[in-house]
Structure formats: C-alpha cells, structure tokens
Scaffold this active site. Structure first.
Site, PDB file in Angstrom:
ATOM      1  N   SER A 162     -13.701 -92.476 -51.985  1.00  0.00           N
ATOM      2  CA  SER A 162     -12.891 -91.319 -52.772  1.00  0.00           C
ATOM      3  C   SER A 162     -13.790 -90.048 -52.748  1.00  0.00           C
ATOM      4  O   SER A 162     -15.237 -90.040 -52.811  1.00  0.00           O
ATOM      5  CB  SER A 162     -12.710 -91.784 -54.327  1.00  0.00           C
ATOM      6  OG  SER A 162     -11.347 -92.604 -53.758  1.00  0.00           O
ATOM      7  N   HIS A 180      -7.054 -85.493 -56.358  1.00  0.00           N
ATOM      8  CA  HIS A 180      -8.012 -87.495 -57.251  1.00  0.00           C
ATOM      9  C   HIS A 180      -8.719 -86.364 -57.206  1.00  0.00           C
ATOM     10  O   HIS A 180      -9.544 -84.943 -57.238  1.00  0.00           O
ATOM     11  CB  HIS A 180      -8.517 -87.928 -55.693  1.00  0.00           C
ATOM     12  CG  HIS A 180      -8.871 -89.497 -55.960  1.00  0.00           C
ATOM     13  ND1 HIS A 180      -9.798 -88.753 -56.504  1.00  0.00           N
ATOM     14  CD2 HIS A 180      -8.662 -90.021 -56.146  1.00  0.00           C
ATOM     15  CE1 HIS A 180     -10.442 -89.698 -57.167  1.00  0.00           C
ATOM     16  NE2 HIS A 180      -9.387 -91.073 -56.242  1.00  0.00           N
ATOM     17  N   ASP A 214      -3.596 -86.852 -52.066  1.00  0.00           N
ATOM     18  CA  ASP A 214      -4.413 -88.159 -53.395  1.00  0.00           C
ATOM     19  C   ASP A 214      -4.496 -87.717 -54.401  1.00  0.00           C
ATOM     20  O   ASP A 214      -4.293 -87.042 -55.141  1.00  0.00           O
ATOM     21  CB  ASP A 214      -6.190 -88.285 -52.653  1.00  0.00           C
ATOM     22  CG  ASP A 214      -6.481 -89.237 -53.095  1.00  0.00           C
ATOM     23  OD1 ASP A 214      -5.735 -89.959 -53.599  1.00  0.00           O
ATOM     24  OD2 ASP A 214      -7.942 -89.678 -53.138  1.00  0.00           O
ATOM     25  N   ASP A 215      -3.234 -88.565 -54.811  1.00  0.00           N
ATOM     26  CA  ASP A 215      -3.303 -88.680 -56.724  1.00  0.00           C
ATOM     27  C   ASP A 215      -1.681 -88.046 -56.828  1.00  0.00           C
ATOM     28  O   ASP A 215      -2.033 -87.298 -58.052  1.00  0.00           O
ATOM     29  CB  ASP A 215      -3.749 -88.243 -57.265  1.00  0.00           C
ATOM     30  CG  ASP A 215      -4.733 -90.013 -57.396  1.00  0.00           C
ATOM     31  OD1 ASP A 215      -4.726 -91.305 -56.481  1.00  0.00           O
ATOM     32  OD2 ASP A 215      -6.121 -90.015 -57.972  1.00  0.00           O
ATOM     33  N   LYS A 273      -9.638 -87.750 -45.770  1.00  0.00           N
ATOM     34  CA  LYS A 273     -10.122 -88.979 -46.756  1.00  0.00           C
ATOM     35  C   LYS A 273      -9.411 -89.829 -45.914  1.00  0.00           C
ATOM     36  O   LYS A 273      -8.853 -89.998 -45.205  1.00  0.00           O
ATOM     37  CB  LYS A 273     -10.164 -88.361 -47.956  1.00  0.00           C
ATOM     38  CG  LYS A 273     -10.045 -90.395 -48.801  1.00  0.00           C
ATOM     39  CD  LYS A 273     -10.063 -90.550 -50.505  1.00  0.00           C
ATOM     40  CE  LYS A 273      -9.472 -91.126 -50.679  1.00  0.00           C
ATOM     41  NZ  LYS A 273      -9.077 -91.869 -52.047  1.00  0.00           N
ATOM     42  N   HIS A 282     -11.248 -94.123 -45.945  1.00  0.00           N
ATOM     43  CA  HIS A 282     -10.731 -95.072 -47.185  1.00  0.00           C
ATOM     44  C   HIS A 282      -9.862 -96.119 -46.613  1.00  0.00           C
ATOM     45  O   HIS A 282      -9.327 -97.127 -47.657  1.00  0.00           O
ATOM     46  CB  HIS A 282      -9.766 -94.233 -48.114  1.00  0.00           C
ATOM     47  CG  HIS A 282     -10.508 -95.438 -49.616  1.00  0.00           C
ATOM     48  ND1 HIS A 282     -10.038 -94.815 -50.870  1.00  0.00           N
ATOM     49  CD2 HIS A 282     -11.108 -95.844 -49.942  1.00  0.00           C
ATOM     50  CE1 HIS A 282     -10.943 -94.998 -51.672  1.00  0.00           C
ATOM     51  NE2 HIS A 282     -11.433 -96.110 -50.832  1.00  0.00           N
ATOM     52  N   CYS A 303      -5.452 -96.318 -54.107  1.00  0.00           N
ATOM     53  CA  CYS A 303      -6.191 -94.892 -52.451  1.00  0.00           C
ATOM     54  C   CYS A 303      -5.803 -96.057 -50.786  1.00  0.00           C
ATOM     55  O   CYS A 303      -5.737 -95.916 -49.836  1.00  0.00           O
ATOM     56  CB  CYS A 303      -7.193 -94.670 -52.515  1.00  0.00           C
ATOM     57  SG  CYS A 303      -6.927 -93.255 -54.194  1.00  0.00           S
ATOM     58  N   ASP A 342      -0.367 -90.420 -51.470  1.00  0.00           N
ATOM     59  CA  ASP A 342      -0.642 -91.711 -51.271  1.00  0.00           C
ATOM     60  C   ASP A 342      -0.435 -92.810 -52.765  1.00  0.00           C
ATOM     61  O   ASP A 342      -0.234 -94.101 -52.453  1.00  0.00           O
ATOM     62  CB  ASP A 342      -2.345 -92.276 -51.035  1.00  0.00           C
ATOM     63  CG  ASP A 342      -2.736 -91.843 -52.235  1.00  0.00           C
ATOM     64  OD1 ASP A 342      -2.650 -91.461 -53.280  1.00  0.00           O
ATOM     65  OD2 ASP A 342      -4.457 -91.999 -52.481  1.00  0.00           O
ATOM     66  N   ASN A 343      -0.074 -92.265 -54.107  1.00  0.00           N
ATOM     67  CA  ASN A 343       0.081 -93.366 -54.907  1.00  0.00           C
ATOM     68  C   ASN A 343       0.569 -91.823 -56.896  1.00  0.00           C
ATOM     69  O   ASN A 343      -0.020 -90.514 -56.374  1.00  0.00           O
ATOM     70  CB  ASN A 343      -0.424 -93.816 -55.381  1.00  0.00           C
ATOM     71  CG  ASN A 343      -2.048 -93.456 -56.100  1.00  0.00           C
ATOM     72  OD1 ASN A 343      -3.268 -93.736 -54.784  1.00  0.00           O
ATOM     73  ND2 ASN A 343      -2.454 -92.483 -56.783  1.00  0.00           N
ATOM     74  N   LYS A 348      -0.453 -93.779 -61.301  1.00  0.00           N
ATOM     75  CA  LYS A 348      -1.325 -94.262 -60.283  1.00  0.00           C
ATOM     76  C   LYS A 348      -1.442 -96.004 -61.321  1.00  0.00           C
ATOM     77  O   LYS A 348      -2.386 -96.081 -62.454  1.00  0.00           O
ATOM     78  CB  LYS A 348      -2.957 -93.637 -60.394  1.00  0.00           C
ATOM     79  CG  LYS A 348      -4.033 -93.665 -59.665  1.00  0.00           C
ATOM     80  CD  LYS A 348      -5.105 -93.145 -59.527  1.00  0.00           C
ATOM     81  CE  LYS A 348      -6.035 -94.152 -58.314  1.00  0.00           C
ATOM     82  NZ  LYS A 348      -7.176 -92.675 -57.985  1.00  0.00           N
ATOM     83  N   ARG A 398      -3.132 -96.426 -47.658  1.00  0.00           N
ATOM     84  CA  ARG A 398      -3.163 -95.699 -47.182  1.00  0.00           C
ATOM     85  C   ARG A 398      -3.191 -97.474 -45.757  1.00  0.00           C
ATOM     86  O   ARG A 398      -3.389 -96.909 -44.236  1.00  0.00           O
ATOM     87  CB  ARG A 398      -4.643 -95.295 -47.006  1.00  0.00           C
ATOM     88  CG  ARG A 398      -4.872 -93.813 -47.747  1.00  0.00           C
ATOM     89  CD  ARG A 398      -5.995 -93.088 -47.808  1.00  0.00           C
ATOM     90  NE  ARG A 398      -5.968 -92.765 -49.309  1.00  0.00           N
ATOM     91  CZ  ARG A 398      -5.662 -91.818 -49.350  1.00  0.00           C
ATOM     92  NH1 ARG A 398      -5.925 -90.817 -48.394  1.00  0.00           N
ATOM     93  NH2 ARG A 398      -5.192 -90.719 -50.722  1.00  0.00           N
TER      94      ARG A 398
HETATM   95 MG    MG Z   1      -4.645 -91.727 -54.694  1.00  0.00          MG
END
Ligand code: MG
Length: 490
Positions: free
Chosen positions: A172, A237, A54-55, A147, A149, A94, A289-290, A310, A98
């Site tokens: 998140s 994240h 995540d991130d 996670k 989401h 996010c 994811d980003n 992001k 996903r």
């Molecule tokens: Mg993310």
C-alpha cells in the site's frame, strides 16, 4: 505429312494444367482468407483489461450517488456496458482481496488475509494459478501496473505469477515513513520495475498518470495480439495524491479530485481501445478491492449508505461497484442485480478466452451468461463473508444475509479523521449478528431473526458446509481444504 495428332494430353501438359489449377485454388483460398479477415477483423480471443481501484466505495461514482464531483467516463462506461449492483470483493482488505481476484478462490483458502507489509515473509504461493498465468499459457501478453500486494519479496512479484512486465509498488501507498500514526515505522516506499527498485518515495502525485500512461503504451504495443492488462491503481487509498491536472477541480476537495483523475484514467483507456479498433474485442472490467476507509473522514469514500466500511464484512466493506464493457457482446446500458464477485472473474475470463481453469480447487463461477445479458441465470447462488484471518462472519443467499455473532471493526460512534489524519475505528466491537433482507434493507438495520426460520435454516446449512471446507475461527473449525501461502524460506 503430319499425321493427325490426336488431342491426347501428354504428361507435361497434365502437369501444367495441374499447376494452373493449383495456382487458381491457392488464389481463391487466398482471396477467401482475405475476405474473411476483412469481414471478421477480430477473430482472436478477447483482450482483458482489469482495473482494480483501492478503497473506492460503492457510492463513489456519479451513477451511484457521488456528491460534489462527476465521473463522466465511468458513467459513460455504464451506459455502454453493464453495471453490477450486487458485486462483492473477495474480502474487504487489500491483500486478501487481490489474492481472491487473481486466483478465483476465497483468500482464506490460500492462507492469505489482511494487508502484507514490508516485513512479510509470505506471498501468494507460486503453485497458485492467476488470471495472468492461465492467459499467458494461451499466448496472451500480460502486464501489471500499480499496486501488487501479494508478496513484496522478489520471488513473489508479478513476473513470478504470470505477468510479463510490472511497474508499480509492492504494497500500500501508506506504507512509507510518513504514515500518519506509524511515523518512520515503514521504510521508503519502493517503486519497482519488474524486480528492480527504480525509485524510493516516488512522487505519488504522478501515480494515476504514470500507471495510466504505462497501460496505454502496453495496449499500443500489443494491439495485434491478445493481451491482459491489470491496472491496480493505488488510489483512492490514503495518503491521497492528485496531479496538477485535477488538483482543485472537484467541488469536494482532494478525495473528489482523486476520483476525477481515476475517472480520467478510465476514459483514456477506453479511448485508446476505440482508437485502435479494439472495442469489440476487449472486455474491460472496473471495480474496487474493498469499501471506503471511513475513519479517514473527508479523505474517505462513500458506501452509498451501506453499513460500515473497509475491513468489515458488512455491505459497506464488501459490496463494491463493478462496471464491465465489451462492445457487441455485453448489452449496453444494462444493470445486473444478480449476485457476483471478483472471485468469479478468473473462471469467467477462462470461459470467454478458452483458457484452462487452475488445477487446484477455486470458488469462483463462470458468470459469462450474465455478461451476455441473461439475468434469468444465477451462476452464483451464495457468497461467504470472511474477515479476520479465517472467521466466517456471514453468509448470503438470494436476498438474505445471515450475520453470525463476531468481534469486528466498527466506525460507528467514533470521531472521523480529517485531511489525511485518521480518526478512531474500534477494532473489537462485538456484533450480535442478525438476519437481513438486502432487497428491502441494504443498510442491514432491521434484524429479522426468528421471523423466517426456513431461510435461516438454509443459510445455516451453507455455513455448515463452508466450515467443513474452508474452516472458521469463530467456531474453531479447521476446514479440510485450505492451502498454505508461499513462504520465503521455501
Ligand atoms: Mg484496499
């Protein structure tokens, strides 16, 4: 005396002979099967492990230029597998990202954008088919840890979307009462096992360890049958948390410590696959994811020099590192520079496992030729950059990216945050757009509009087609082929 009895077989002796030869045949067949099984111990379709950070930024790995800490396990994975250098998140936030990775479709096709929170009354529509759905239909054991989401309500949780088991958080990890700028806006963060809340505001320092251990246990339990493991680490994240194992271990502060622990997690999973003899029958995919949430300053990752981060359709938001390994199938130590995206994972996994594609239209393409090292193939020719609901902000084909004029987030020119407190990210900056050659100018600094009219025309044509199909808020195009998200009332 006895008359000479001619050696004429009786019915009984014929039966006995037949039984003996049948026995011999069965014995031979059994031996053949035994030899075949031993010579080819892993004839089942491949297992799939997908790790979704995540991130995590493009520049956060040792091999992409991380500073102040090491990622030996991911670097090793690159040496033993393939690194993708032009690999895109479906959308740079996010939930949308996903939705894309799970279904193989651009998230706006599914009516999902942004990041759903605890008030969301929508989720990924149950009619959409996920990677877990198509693999489960082929007899795979499936699990999601970390996670989710894609809808926090029970009817949208992973077990409704093809997973046999789930252990993790519904959205998140910053959606909790300690949010730095929205204090007490969010309820206590639930930790959920299948559909049951087992803890509220769990100790986030244990997240990376716990979700890794759940994954190792799942692999152990399913070593003799095909499985799909989706490990969606909530880190890095913000708010950042690390276990005692890695606290203070990097030379770069908490962010580096967190990445070192995530790297440890990859090492644990790959070691488990090796220990169980599953390396040659397991495709492992590691990506993000980003891009990094840059206004968190020292708690944000690195884009490796790509523009913005992001929540933007610039390369720093959308381009993410991707590693894939599969011993004996993916050539070791290779770098794929061809265009690819996480929306390509579903059709690629379907092709590799013999699973059926979803019945609804998707956007991903099968990139299994790239995985086998054939870089003369270009299964994905173009990529559409959508952000902010349904705004088509840019298109890419080959080396070229055409950015359309659009309002958007910028991190440039604003003070960064520190130690978990965010700085400012201006949300309504007006970008003029431009034409960028990503081969010579990955940082999108030098606008080439007007110099390459044929390339511009080609990119415009891709956008016209995309607007008819998926729509575009920037040009008020509704699009013909968008679908609705799942709604709680249904
Ligand atoms: Mg993310």
């Amino acid at each position: 005396m006895y008359a000479h009895k001619p050696n004429v077989p009786t019915n009984n002796s014929i039966m006995i002979e037949m039984m003996k030869s049948t026995q011999r045949l069965f014995c031979s067949l059994f031996l053949l099967v035994l030899v075949t099984v031993q010579a080819f111990p892993q004839q089942q379709t491949p297992n799939v492990v997908l790790v979704y950070f995540d991130d995590l930024g493009y520049g956060d790995l040792g091999i992409t230029g991380a500073v102040g800490y090491q990622t030996p396990n991911m670097d090793q994975m690159a040496r033993e597998g393939m690194f993708f250098s032009h690999y895109y998140s479906p959308q740079a936030v996010c939930t949308a990202s996903r939705a894309g990775v799970m279904t193989g479709a651009y998230p706006n096709r599914l009516g999902l954008s942004g990041a759903l929170d605890h008030r969301a009354q929508i989720g990924l529509h149950l009619d959409e088919e996920t990677i877990a759905d198509i693999l489960k239909a082929n007899g795979y054991a499936t699990a999601a840890f970390g996670k989710w989401h894609l809808g926090h309500l029970p009817q949208f949780l992973p077990r409704k979307q093809g997973f046999d088991e789930f252990y993790g958080i519904p959205y998140s990890n910053d959606m909790w009462p300690n949010h730095p700028t929205n204090k007490n806006y969010y309820p206590e963060l639930p930790l959920i096992e299948n559909e049951t809340v087992v803890e509220r505001n769990p100790d986030q320092r244990q997240f990376t360890t716990t979700f890794t251990e759940k994954s190792l246990d799942f692999i152990d339990r399913n070593k003799s049958n095909p499985f799909f493991l989706y490990l969606a680490h909530p880190m890095p994240h913000v708010p950042l948390f690390v276990s005692d194992k890695f606290a203070g271990k990097s030379g770069q502060g908490l962010y580096g410590d967190v990445i070192m622990e995530l790297d440890w997690s990859i090492g644990q999973i790959r070691a488990k696959l090796k220990e169980l003899g599953l390396e040659e029958n397991t495709l492992v995919i590691v990506t993000s994811d980003n891009g990094p949430w840059l206004n968190y300053g020292n708690h944000a990752g690195s884009t490796g020099g790509l523009r913005e981060g992001k929540g933007t359709s610039f390369e720093g938001g959308q381009r993410v590192p991707a590693l894939m390994s599969w011993k004996g199938t993916i050539p070791a130590g290779t770098v794929c520079n061809n265009l690819a995206s996480s929306i390509d994972l579903l059709p690629t996994i379907a092709a590799l496992t013999g699973a059926s594609l979803p019945s609804k239209q998707i956007d991903g393409v099968d990139i299994s030729e790239l995985l086998r090292g054939d870089f003369s193939k270009y299964p994905r020719e173009s990529f559409l950059y959508y952000y902010r609901r349904n705004s088509l902000e840019a298109v890419r084909k080959g080396d070229w990216k055409l950015v359309f004029p659009h309002p958007g987030r910028t991190y440039e020119g604003f003070s960064p945050g520190k130690d978990g407190q965010p700085g400012v990210a201006y949300e309504n900056h007006f970008f003029e757009g431009g034409l960028y050659d990503l081969r010579r100018d990955p940082g999108e600094r030098y606008n080439m509009r007007g110099y390459y009219p044929e390339i511009e025309a080609e990119l415009f044509e891709i956008a016209v087609t995309a607007r008819e199909d998926l729509g575009d808020d920037l040009t008020n195009s509704p699009g013909k082929n968008r679908r609705e998200p799942g709604r709680a009332a249904e």
